[in-house]
Design a protein around this motif. Structure first.
Motif, PDB file in Angstrom:
ATOM      1  N   PRO A   5       0.713  -1.120  -0.175  1.00 51.13           N
ATOM      2  CA  PRO A   5       0.065   0.072  -0.031  1.00 51.13           C
ATOM      3  C   PRO A   5       0.841   1.296  -0.007  1.00 51.13           C
ATOM      4  O   PRO A   5       0.414   2.235  -0.286  1.00 51.13           O
ATOM      5  CB  PRO A   5      -0.923  -0.043   1.260  1.00 51.13           C
ATOM      6  N   TYR A   6       2.085   1.065   0.047  1.00 52.85           N
ATOM      7  CA  TYR A   6       3.024   2.179   0.286  1.00 52.85           C
ATOM      8  C   TYR A   6       3.655   2.741  -1.114  1.00 52.85           C
ATOM      9  O   TYR A   6       4.376   3.678  -1.122  1.00 52.85           O
ATOM     10  CB  TYR A   6       4.268   2.007   1.382  1.00 52.85           C
ATOM     11  N   LEU A   7       3.164   1.926  -2.107  1.00 55.62           N
ATOM     12  CA  LEU A   7       3.974   2.072  -3.413  1.00 55.62           C
ATOM     13  C   LEU A   7       3.601   3.577  -3.938  1.00 55.62           C
ATOM     14  O   LEU A   7       4.589   4.368  -4.610  1.00 55.62           O
ATOM     15  CB  LEU A   7       3.404   1.269  -4.489  1.00 55.62           C
ATOM     16  N   GLU A   8       2.456   4.379  -3.558  1.00 56.24           N
ATOM     17  CA  GLU A   8       2.033   5.414  -4.138  1.00 56.24           C
ATOM     18  C   GLU A   8       2.762   6.647  -3.310  1.00 56.24           C
ATOM     19  O   GLU A   8       2.755   7.872  -3.889  1.00 56.24           O
ATOM     20  CB  GLU A   8       0.446   5.611  -4.011  1.00 56.24           C
ATOM     21  N   PHE A   9       3.523   6.346  -2.320  1.00 51.88           N
ATOM     22  CA  PHE A   9       4.193   7.532  -1.734  1.00 51.88           C
ATOM     23  C   PHE A   9       5.694   7.384  -1.981  1.00 51.88           C
ATOM     24  O   PHE A   9       6.425   6.404  -2.265  1.00 51.88           O
ATOM     25  CB  PHE A   9       4.128   7.318   0.026  1.00 51.88           C
ATOM     26  N   GLU A  10       6.342   8.551  -1.979  1.00 55.08           N
ATOM     27  CA  GLU A  10       7.821   8.575  -2.302  1.00 55.08           C
ATOM     28  C   GLU A  10       8.363   8.334  -1.030  1.00 55.08           C
ATOM     29  O   GLU A  10       8.132   8.892   0.018  1.00 55.08           O
ATOM     30  CB  GLU A  10       8.198  10.074  -2.856  1.00 55.08           C
ATOM     31  N   ARG A  11       9.544   7.613  -1.265  1.00 51.13           N
ATOM     32  CA  ARG A  11      10.289   7.378   0.099  1.00 51.13           C
ATOM     33  C   ARG A  11      10.853   8.678   0.720  1.00 51.13           C
ATOM     34  O   ARG A  11      10.923   8.823   1.976  1.00 51.13           O
ATOM     35  CB  ARG A  11      11.637   6.594  -0.420  1.00 51.13           C
ATOM     36  N   GLU A  12      11.318   9.628  -0.106  1.00 55.59           N
ATOM     37  CA  GLU A  12      11.888  10.835   0.404  1.00 55.59           C
ATOM     38  C   GLU A  12      10.783  11.571   1.288  1.00 55.59           C
ATOM     39  O   GLU A  12      11.200  12.472   2.228  1.00 55.59           O
ATOM     40  CB  GLU A  12      12.547  11.574  -0.687  1.00 55.59           C
ATOM     41  N   ALA A  13       9.558  11.477   1.053  1.00 52.50           N
ATOM     42  CA  ALA A  13       8.429  12.183   1.588  1.00 52.50           C
ATOM     43  C   ALA A  13       8.100  11.577   2.732  1.00 52.50           C
ATOM     44  O   ALA A  13       7.275  12.445   3.769  1.00 52.50           O
ATOM     45  CB  ALA A  13       7.395  12.628   0.730  1.00 52.50           C
ATOM     46  N   MET A  14       8.545  10.604   3.095  1.00 54.09           N
ATOM     47  CA  MET A  14       8.019   9.971   4.554  1.00 54.09           C
ATOM     48  C   MET A  14       8.873  10.213   5.490  1.00 54.09           C
ATOM     49  O   MET A  14      10.025  10.377   5.256  1.00 54.09           O
ATOM     50  CB  MET A  14       8.178   8.190   4.206  1.00 54.09           C
ATOM     51  N   ILE A  15       8.290  10.568   6.689  1.00 62.06           N
ATOM     52  CA  ILE A  15       9.000  11.108   7.704  1.00 62.06           C
ATOM     53  C   ILE A  15       8.879   9.958   8.965  1.00 62.06           C
ATOM     54  O   ILE A  15       8.367   8.963   8.966  1.00 62.06           O
ATOM     55  CB  ILE A  15       8.336  12.425   8.256  1.00 62.06           C
ATOM     56  N   LEU A  16       9.469  10.375  10.107  1.00 68.06           N
ATOM     57  CA  LEU A  16       9.512   9.565  11.169  1.00 68.06           C
ATOM     58  C   LEU A  16       8.085   8.912  11.600  1.00 68.06           C
ATOM     59  O   LEU A  16       8.041   7.669  11.946  1.00 68.06           O
ATOM     60  CB  LEU A  16      10.003  10.017  12.368  1.00 68.06           C
ATOM     61  N   ARG A  17       7.202   9.732  11.782  1.00 67.13           N
ATOM     62  CA  ARG A  17       5.951   9.191  12.088  1.00 67.13           C
ATOM     63  C   ARG A  17       5.307   8.012  10.965  1.00 67.13           C
ATOM     64  O   ARG A  17       4.524   7.263  11.643  1.00 67.13           O
ATOM     65  CB  ARG A  17       5.048  10.315  12.085  1.00 67.13           C
ATOM     66  N   ASP A  18       5.900   8.111   9.711  1.00 62.58           N
ATOM     67  CA  ASP A  18       5.296   7.206   8.704  1.00 62.58           C
ATOM     68  C   ASP A  18       6.138   5.639   8.995  1.00 62.58           C
ATOM     69  O   ASP A  18       5.432   4.722   8.834  1.00 62.58           O
ATOM     70  CB  ASP A  18       5.724   7.499   7.355  1.00 62.58           C
ATOM     71  N   TRP A  19       7.275   5.998   9.610  1.00 67.29           N
ATOM     72  CA  TRP A  19       7.992   4.759   9.887  1.00 67.29           C
ATOM     73  C   TRP A  19       7.575   4.106  11.112  1.00 67.29           C
ATOM     74  O   TRP A  19       7.672   2.699  11.380  1.00 67.29           O
ATOM     75  CB  TRP A  19       9.621   4.952   9.865  1.00 67.29           C
ATOM     76  N   LEU A  20       7.374   5.001  11.861  1.00 63.88           N
ATOM     77  CA  LEU A  20       6.667   4.245  13.364  1.00 63.88           C
ATOM     78  C   LEU A  20       5.417   3.827  13.200  1.00 63.88           C
ATOM     79  O   LEU A  20       4.822   2.750  14.009  1.00 63.88           O
ATOM     80  CB  LEU A  20       6.471   5.447  14.471  1.00 63.88           C
TER      81      LEU A  20
END
Length: 130
Positions: free
Chosen positions: A5-20
């Motif tokens: 489900p994360y394919l539509e997001f860019e890796r660089e745009a993800m922040i700490l809260r996304d990884w948590l």
């Protein structure tokens, strides 16, 4: 069903809260499995209590059904937990592959010199000074 489900997001745009969020999801999966386990144990214990403590045939039959239902609930909990865990491991593996690929691309870009730049760098250079 979408595998990632994360394919539509860019890796660089993800922040700490996304990884948590992934960590919270894994912990929620464990809590759900524990809830299935508690429910299964409670059903089995109640069924055994019906069988042993109350000798009426209705309660004996109900007790066997409760024990059987407890086993089914436990099996469903194990199946859900393992399928979710496998899906999370696939997501993490895809992330590692993407990260390794990005590191390789950065290394190639650094070795190539100023002739190779990212799309953002090229767009900024073409826009000129402000």
């Amino acid at each position: 069903m979408i595998d990632d489900p994360y394919l539509e997001f860019e890796r660089e745009a993800m922040i700490l809260r996304d990884w948590l969020a992934l960590d919270r999801t894994v912990l929620a999966n464990k809590r759900t499995f524990l809830a299935y386990s508690r429910t299964a144990i409670a059903m089995a214990v109640l069924g055994i209590a019906f069988i042993k403590l109350i000798g009426h045939p209705f309660f004996v039959a109900s007790g066997f059904l409760l024990v059987l239902s407890g086993l089914v609930v436990f099996y469903v909990g194990i199946r859900e937990y393992s399928s979710n865990t496998k899906r999370f491991k696939k997501l993490v593996e895809k992330e590692r592959v993407l990260e390794a690929h990005m590191h390789e691309m950065e290394a190639v870009g650094a070795e190539g010199g100023s002739g190779v730049g990212t799309a953002v760098d090229q767009a900024a250079a073409s826009a000129g000074p402000r």
